[in-house]
Write a protein that holds these residues in place. Sequence first.
Motif, PDB file in Angstrom:
ATOM      1  N   MET A  44     -25.856  -9.219 -18.235  1.00  0.00           N
ATOM      2  CA  MET A  44     -26.491  -8.504 -19.347  1.00  0.00           C
ATOM      3  C   MET A  44     -25.692  -8.659 -20.643  1.00  0.00           C
ATOM      4  N   ARG A  45     -24.511  -9.260 -20.567  1.00  0.00           N
ATOM      5  CA  ARG A  45     -23.791  -9.633 -21.780  1.00  0.00           C
ATOM      6  C   ARG A  45     -24.575 -10.688 -22.565  1.00  0.00           C
ATOM      7  N   VAL A  46     -25.402 -11.467 -21.858  1.00  0.00           N
ATOM      8  CA  VAL A  46     -26.225 -12.508 -22.487  1.00  0.00           C
ATOM      9  C   VAL A  46     -27.568 -11.876 -22.876  1.00  0.00           C
ATOM     10  N   LYS A  47     -27.739 -11.594 -24.157  1.00  0.00           N
ATOM     11  CA  LYS A  47     -28.916 -10.854 -24.610  1.00  0.00           C
ATOM     12  C   LYS A  47     -30.215 -11.548 -24.245  1.00  0.00           C
ATOM     13  N   GLN A  48     -30.210 -12.881 -24.241  1.00  0.00           N
ATOM     14  CA  GLN A  48     -31.429 -13.604 -23.926  1.00  0.00           C
ATOM     15  C   GLN A  48     -31.879 -13.336 -22.491  1.00  0.00           C
ATOM     16  N   ARG A  49     -30.920 -13.170 -21.576  1.00  0.00           N
ATOM     17  CA  ARG A  49     -31.274 -12.851 -20.192  1.00  0.00           C
ATOM     18  C   ARG A  49     -31.966 -11.499 -20.106  1.00  0.00           C
ATOM     19  N   ALA A  50     -31.450 -10.522 -20.836  1.00  0.00           N
ATOM     20  CA  ALA A  50     -32.064  -9.197 -20.834  1.00  0.00           C
ATOM     21  C   ALA A  50     -33.475  -9.270 -21.408  1.00  0.00           C
ATOM     22  N   LYS A  51     -33.614  -9.995 -22.499  1.00  0.00           N
ATOM     23  CA  LYS A  51     -34.925 -10.095 -23.151  1.00  0.00           C
ATOM     24  C   LYS A  51     -35.932 -10.779 -22.240  1.00  0.00           C
ATOM     25  N   GLN A  52     -35.531 -11.871 -21.608  1.00  0.00           N
ATOM     26  CA  GLN A  52     -36.439 -12.595 -20.723  1.00  0.00           C
ATOM     27  C   GLN A  52     -36.863 -11.737 -19.533  1.00  0.00           C
ATOM     28  N   GLY A  53     -35.975 -10.851 -19.075  1.00  0.00           N
ATOM     29  CA  GLY A  53     -36.289  -9.998 -17.930  1.00  0.00           C
ATOM     30  C   GLY A  53     -37.016  -8.721 -18.295  1.00  0.00           C
ATOM     31  N   GLY A  54     -37.343  -8.544 -19.570  1.00  0.00           N
ATOM     32  CA  GLY A  54     -38.024  -7.332 -19.990  1.00  0.00           C
ATOM     33  C   GLY A  54     -37.167  -6.095 -19.858  1.00  0.00           C
ATOM     34  N   VAL A  55     -35.846  -6.266 -20.003  1.00  0.00           N
ATOM     35  CA  VAL A  55     -34.906  -5.161 -19.822  1.00  0.00           C
ATOM     36  C   VAL A  55     -34.737  -4.407 -21.135  1.00  0.00           C
ATOM     37  N   GLU A  56     -35.056  -3.132 -21.117  1.00  0.00           N
ATOM     38  CA  GLU A  56     -34.944  -2.276 -22.292  1.00  0.00           C
ATOM     39  C   GLU A  56     -33.518  -1.746 -22.459  1.00  0.00           C
ATOM     40  N   LEU A  57     -32.839  -1.509 -21.328  1.00  0.00           N
ATOM     41  CA  LEU A  57     -31.496  -0.936 -21.353  1.00  0.00           C
ATOM     42  C   LEU A  57     -30.560  -1.813 -20.514  1.00  0.00           C
ATOM     43  N   PRO A  58     -29.934  -2.825 -21.110  1.00  0.00           N
ATOM     44  CA  PRO A  58     -28.985  -3.666 -20.366  1.00  0.00           C
ATOM     45  C   PRO A  58     -27.658  -2.944 -20.158  1.00  0.00           C
ATOM     46  N   LEU A  59     -27.180  -2.929 -18.929  1.00  0.00           N
ATOM     47  CA  LEU A  59     -25.908  -2.296 -18.576  1.00  0.00           C
ATOM     48  C   LEU A  59     -24.963  -3.389 -18.074  1.00  0.00           C
ATOM     49  N   VAL A  60     -23.907  -3.644 -18.805  1.00  0.00           N
ATOM     50  CA  VAL A  60     -22.968  -4.710 -18.443  1.00  0.00           C
ATOM     51  C   VAL A  60     -21.983  -4.157 -17.415  1.00  0.00           C
ATOM     52  N   ILE A  61     -22.372  -4.267 -16.160  1.00  0.00           N
ATOM     53  CA  ILE A  61     -21.552  -3.797 -15.041  1.00  0.00           C
ATOM     54  C   ILE A  61     -21.472  -4.933 -14.034  1.00  0.00           C
ATOM     55  N   SER A  62     -20.282  -5.422 -13.781  1.00  0.00           N
ATOM     56  CA  SER A  62     -20.113  -6.595 -12.934  1.00  0.00           C
ATOM     57  C   SER A  62     -19.173  -6.311 -11.781  1.00  0.00           C
ATOM     58  N   ASP A  63     -19.409  -7.023 -10.672  1.00  0.00           N
ATOM     59  CA  ASP A  63     -18.505  -6.966  -9.528  1.00  0.00           C
ATOM     60  C   ASP A  63     -17.619  -8.207  -9.454  1.00  0.00           C
ATOM     61  N   HIS A  64     -17.544  -8.930 -10.573  1.00  0.00           N
ATOM     62  CA  HIS A  64     -16.677 -10.100 -10.667  1.00  0.00           C
ATOM     63  C   HIS A  64     -15.671  -9.904 -11.799  1.00  0.00           C
ATOM     64  N   ALA A  65     -14.540 -10.593 -11.699  1.00  0.00           N
ATOM     65  CA  ALA A  65     -13.560 -10.590 -12.775  1.00  0.00           C
ATOM     66  C   ALA A  65     -14.145 -11.253 -14.018  1.00  0.00           C
ATOM     67  N   ASP A  66     -13.824 -10.695 -15.196  1.00  0.00           N
ATOM     68  CA  ASP A  66     -14.252 -11.341 -16.435  1.00  0.00           C
ATOM     69  C   ASP A  66     -13.190 -12.363 -16.848  1.00  0.00           C
ATOM     70  N   TRP A  67     -13.374 -12.960 -18.028  1.00  0.00           N
ATOM     71  CA  TRP A  67     -12.497 -14.036 -18.470  1.00  0.00           C
ATOM     72  C   TRP A  67     -11.025 -13.597 -18.516  1.00  0.00           C
ATOM     73  N   ASP A  68     -10.758 -12.478 -19.168  1.00  0.00           N
ATOM     74  CA  ASP A  68      -9.372 -12.016 -19.285  1.00  0.00           C
ATOM     75  C   ASP A  68      -8.772 -11.685 -17.925  1.00  0.00           C
ATOM     76  N   GLU A  69      -9.588 -11.138 -17.036  1.00  0.00           N
ATOM     77  CA  GLU A  69      -9.088 -10.770 -15.701  1.00  0.00           C
ATOM     78  C   GLU A  69      -8.828 -12.007 -14.848  1.00  0.00           C
ATOM     79  N   LEU A  70      -9.638 -13.052 -15.016  1.00  0.00           N
ATOM     80  CA  LEU A  70      -9.370 -14.312 -14.323  1.00  0.00           C
ATOM     81  C   LEU A  70      -8.018 -14.886 -14.754  1.00  0.00           C
ATOM     82  N   LEU A  71      -7.780 -14.890 -16.065  1.00  0.00           N
ATOM     83  CA  LEU A  71      -6.511 -15.422 -16.568  1.00  0.00           C
ATOM     84  C   LEU A  71      -5.336 -14.557 -16.112  1.00  0.00           C
ATOM     85  N   GLN A  72      -5.514 -13.238 -16.121  1.00  0.00           N
ATOM     86  CA  GLN A  72      -4.458 -12.339 -15.658  1.00  0.00           C
ATOM     87  C   GLN A  72      -4.140 -12.592 -14.190  1.00  0.00           C
ATOM     88  N   THR A  73      -5.179 -12.874 -13.400  1.00  0.00           N
ATOM     89  CA  THR A  73      -4.977 -13.119 -11.976  1.00  0.00           C
ATOM     90  C   THR A  73      -4.178 -14.399 -11.752  1.00  0.00           C
TER      91      THR A  73
END
Length: 341
Positions: A270-299
Amino acid sequence: MTKAARRASWIRVRPEGLLVEPGGFYVDPTRAVERAVITHGHADHARPGHGTVAATAATLAIMRTRYGEMPFGSGQPLALGETITINGVKVWLAPAGHVLGSAQVVLEYKGERVVVSGDYKRRPDRTCTAFEPVPCDVFVTEATFGLPVFRHPPDEGEMAMLMHSRSLFPDRCHVIGTYSLGKAQRLISLIRAAGYDKPLYLHGALMPLCELYQAHGVDLGELLPATAGEKGKPRADLSGEIVLAPPSAIADRWARRLPDPVVAMASGWMRVKQRAKQGGVELPLVISDHADWDELLQTLDDVGAPEVWVTHGREEALVHAARKKGIEAKALRLLGYEEEG
């Protein structure tokens, strides 16, 4: 041949997945094999049909819940930190912080240690055991969100957005698309932590794994079916309630029958606005079960491996970033691993 090139020469990429040659087993194979070690229960990592499967007890239970009582020939439950030896290869599991039962696979052979991360996250999550970095010679990492654009916001802020939307639209049903394993239970936990103690209503596809989490001691509060029945409500009576459903259902007529729904989606994508728009999502919630970029580098810093193999996701960017840190890095280009949809 350089010393770096010889690291972990006993592990090979095969069409079935990552083969530990001297041990005669695969880690998270994408095809049925005689012997497998499984990191976690998502369908792209835990396929049915293997002969013997070694994994945490929770992962074996998840596989049985999803595939039936006999998804493999035999299961070998491993506690975190418990060591077994398979044909001379020491194998033990370390927590990955991804979903219930998720683990990194630690392989030790002839003085080398290789850690296969599976999927992992670094954020706190009350529904599973937190990730622990394991120092190693080779780190095999995922890179689902391996681009600098993916920096996940604090979970508390996303929950504040959900609660603010409920205050703005108290008579509308909020229906949230969420994956059935891991994301649904974590989302419920975050909603509870935000102070919401009313019943939550679930699409039937989410209920079995939520019940499994509860059987493993994860308190999710009161959960009710989002359909008419003995304990559920007719969908027309769900005004003002929060409903959780698989992503496919929120784009389906199932969700359109809810009373004036606010359509939300909980995903790192949901960080990618186009994905939310294509899915008809009115309220995108950026909640992930994966490490983000900074967390990958920290790891990468935390495990201190001189060599990194990137298995799936946005491989090239993480390979480039690792090399800038002075780490030998390569993309394995394994096929068949994606965030569960």
